[in-house]
Design an enzyme around this catalytic site. Structure first.
Site, PDB file in Angstrom:
ATOM      1  N   TYR A  18       0.855  -1.191   0.000  1.00 17.25           N
ATOM      2  CA  TYR A  18       0.000   0.000   0.000  1.00 17.25           C
ATOM      3  C   TYR A  18       0.890   1.240   0.000  1.00 17.25           C
ATOM      4  O   TYR A  18       1.600   1.520   0.948  1.00 17.25           O
ATOM      5  CB  TYR A  18      -0.913   0.020   1.221  1.00 17.25           C
ATOM      6  CG  TYR A  18      -1.860  -1.146   1.329  1.00 17.25           C
ATOM      7  CD1 TYR A  18      -2.194  -1.911   0.206  1.00 17.25           C
ATOM      8  CD2 TYR A  18      -2.435  -1.488   2.546  1.00 17.25           C
ATOM      9  CE1 TYR A  18      -3.071  -2.984   0.307  1.00 17.25           C
ATOM     10  CE2 TYR A  18      -3.311  -2.554   2.655  1.00 17.25           C
ATOM     11  CZ  TYR A  18      -3.613  -3.303   1.542  1.00 17.25           C
ATOM     12  OH  TYR A  18      -4.478  -4.364   1.666  1.00 17.25           O
ATOM     13  N   HIS A  63      -0.143 -12.074   1.159  1.00 15.48           N
ATOM     14  CA  HIS A  63      -1.154 -11.228   0.524  1.00 15.48           C
ATOM     15  C   HIS A  63      -1.806 -11.916  -0.684  1.00 15.48           C
ATOM     16  O   HIS A  63      -3.026 -11.864  -0.864  1.00 15.48           O
ATOM     17  CB  HIS A  63      -0.492  -9.918   0.099  1.00 15.48           C
ATOM     18  CG  HIS A  63      -1.434  -8.776  -0.031  1.00 15.48           C
ATOM     19  ND1 HIS A  63      -1.012  -7.461  -0.022  1.00 15.48           N
ATOM     20  CD2 HIS A  63      -2.779  -8.715  -0.186  1.00 15.48           C
ATOM     21  CE1 HIS A  63      -2.060  -6.652  -0.158  1.00 15.48           C
ATOM     22  NE2 HIS A  63      -3.132  -7.391  -0.265  1.00 15.48           N
ATOM     23  N   SER A  83     -13.224  -5.211   2.412  1.00 18.47           N
ATOM     24  CA  SER A  83     -14.271  -4.632   1.556  1.00 18.47           C
ATOM     25  C   SER A  83     -15.669  -5.102   1.936  1.00 18.47           C
ATOM     26  O   SER A  83     -16.474  -5.465   1.079  1.00 18.47           O
ATOM     27  CB  SER A  83     -13.996  -4.950   0.080  1.00 18.47           C
ATOM     28  OG  SER A  83     -12.818  -4.345  -0.353  1.00 18.47           O
ATOM     29  N   PRO A  84     -16.015  -5.103   3.225  1.00 18.89           N
ATOM     30  CA  PRO A  84     -17.371  -5.510   3.618  1.00 18.89           C
ATOM     31  C   PRO A  84     -18.436  -4.525   3.160  1.00 18.89           C
ATOM     32  O   PRO A  84     -19.631  -4.840   3.188  1.00 18.89           O
ATOM     33  CB  PRO A  84     -17.283  -5.565   5.142  1.00 18.89           C
ATOM     34  CG  PRO A  84     -16.235  -4.551   5.490  1.00 18.89           C
ATOM     35  CD  PRO A  84     -15.213  -4.668   4.391  1.00 18.89           C
ATOM     36  N   LEU A  85     -17.988  -3.332   2.727  1.00 17.31           N
ATOM     37  CA  LEU A  85     -18.911  -2.324   2.208  1.00 17.31           C
ATOM     38  C   LEU A  85     -18.843  -2.227   0.688  1.00 17.31           C
ATOM     39  O   LEU A  85     -19.220  -1.214   0.095  1.00 17.31           O
ATOM     40  CB  LEU A  85     -18.596  -0.961   2.837  1.00 17.31           C
ATOM     41  CG  LEU A  85     -18.796  -0.909   4.360  1.00 17.31           C
ATOM     42  CD1 LEU A  85     -18.298   0.404   4.927  1.00 17.31           C
ATOM     43  CD2 LEU A  85     -20.258  -1.114   4.705  1.00 17.31           C
ATOM     44  N   PHE A  91     -19.229   1.056  -2.361  1.00 14.63           N
ATOM     45  CA  PHE A  91     -20.467   1.132  -3.133  1.00 14.63           C
ATOM     46  C   PHE A  91     -21.691   0.982  -2.241  1.00 14.63           C
ATOM     47  O   PHE A  91     -22.690   1.702  -2.405  1.00 14.63           O
ATOM     48  CB  PHE A  91     -20.488   0.046  -4.217  1.00 14.63           C
ATOM     49  CG  PHE A  91     -21.734   0.069  -5.062  1.00 14.63           C
ATOM     50  CD1 PHE A  91     -21.853   0.942  -6.127  1.00 14.63           C
ATOM     51  CD2 PHE A  91     -22.805  -0.769  -4.772  1.00 14.63           C
ATOM     52  CE1 PHE A  91     -23.007   0.981  -6.893  1.00 14.63           C
ATOM     53  CE2 PHE A  91     -23.960  -0.739  -5.527  1.00 14.63           C
ATOM     54  CZ  PHE A  91     -24.062   0.138  -6.595  1.00 14.63           C
TER      55      PHE A  91
END
Length: 337
Positions: free
Chosen positions: A67, A133, A212-214, A218
């Site tokens: 990152y 990763h 990315s649970p959301l 989006f």
């Protein structure tokens, strides 16, 4: 629905690692997501998010050497300096950038060198949870995890994890050294891991860390037009669900989620995150944010209870999502869901 309660701590996996019920994915503070006209977010503001997270009991912090690259670990190291023992710190190795091209390297040499460099950038003597990763499928996965086992025996890492792996790869890695966590994408619009990967984790007693649970933001309802995103944004370049007709069709699903959320007195993002939490105590979502406001909303979502009927209604909205989660080149580096 602002956060007013402190997150509880649960055991992550079967090897003794403790983690707050919800964490923070740090990636977006340094890379991947780019608004067209982004407000300036300083290091100080990012650190303020971590300080507020500590107050709320949100102490599982997730980053990676890629990152930035590398700048995200330095930022996180700065943020937790002087209070290292209050956090569960997770980072990763295995993804490499060479000559402008992204690839993977799971060799023992690469794993060790990456770990030592991460320790230096994070200003810490140990990493609580160290992930591969992405799996390097050019060599036996057992070779990669022999090095993870060695690093654990040396005290450089305390627990071992793997990200974006198949069920078979998880089993093979776990046989070399016990895995405490598998990191995978799991949300209302990404549920493929439920077929094989998640049952395998539960069979082996491995914790499930959901990134990315959301739905890459989006599901929060804050992205209503592709014009809001920069042309270099990861989502419109690597994620077909954010492209063209797929995006417009998925916006129609979002309207239905928003309607149910209003009935619940929550935001659509909170309802989506509450659904992830409802999957069980072995599930630890790590939504990312740069803003204290959204951090508070995310933490509050952990305390929203959904009835079986409410879960069914929410799930039914996303039975038919438009577009795969990754482009073909990204899919080759990821799990089989």
């Amino acid at each position: 629905m602002p956060a007013s309660r402190q997150l509880p701590v649960h055991k992550l996996g079967s090897d003794g690692l403790l983690s707050s019920q919800q964490g923070i994915g740090y990636m977006g503070m340094s890379t991947a997501y780019t608004d067209k006209n982004p407000p300036t977010v300083t290091d100080e503001e990012c650190i303020a998010v971590i300080e507020k997270a500590l107050e709320l009991g949100c102490t599982h912090l997730d980053t990676s050497n890629v990152y930035g690259p590398e700048t995200n670990e330095r930022l996180l190291g700065k943020a937790i300096k002087g209070k290292r023992d209050k956090f569960t710190l997770a980072t990763k190795c295995g993804v490499v950038n060479r000559n402008g091209q992204r690839g993977v390297d799971g060799s023992r040499k690469a794993v060790r060198e990456a770990c030592l460099a991460s320790l230096d950038r994070l200003q810490t003597e140990y990493i609580d949870l160290y992930y591969l990763h992405r799996v390097d499928r050019s060599l036996p996965i057992e070779e990669t995890f022999k090095e993870f086992k060695a690093l654990k025996e040396e005290g450089k890492i305390r627990d071992v994890g793997i990200s974006e792996a198949t069920a078979e790869e998880i089993r093979r890695a776990h046989a070399v050294t016990p895995l405490s966590a598998v990191q995978l994408e799991w949300s209302l619009w990404t549920r493929g891991a439920e077929r094989e990967v998640i049952p395998t984790c539960r069979e082996l007693g491995i914790g499930i860390v959901t990134y990315s649970p959301l739905g890459r933001s989006f599901l929060t309802g804050t992205i209503t037009s592709l014009n809001n995103l920069h042309e270099n944004d990861f989502r419109i370049n690597k994620q077909p669900r954010f492209q063209g007709e797929n995006f417009q069709k998925n916006l129609e699903l979002l309207k239905q989620l928003d309607s149910l959320a209003q009935q619940k007195g929550a935001t659509p993002g909170q309802l989506a995150l509450a659904w992830v939490h409802s999957q069980g105590p072995d599930v630890f979502p790590i939504p990312g944010t740069k803003r204290i406001k959204y951090l508070q909303e995310n933490v509050a979502a952990a305390f929203i209870e959904l009835s079986p009927a409410e879960r069914k209604d929410v799930e039914a909205i996303f039975d038919q999502v438009s577009g795969p989660r990754y482009t073909e080149d990204m899919a080759k580096l990821s799990g089989d869901y």
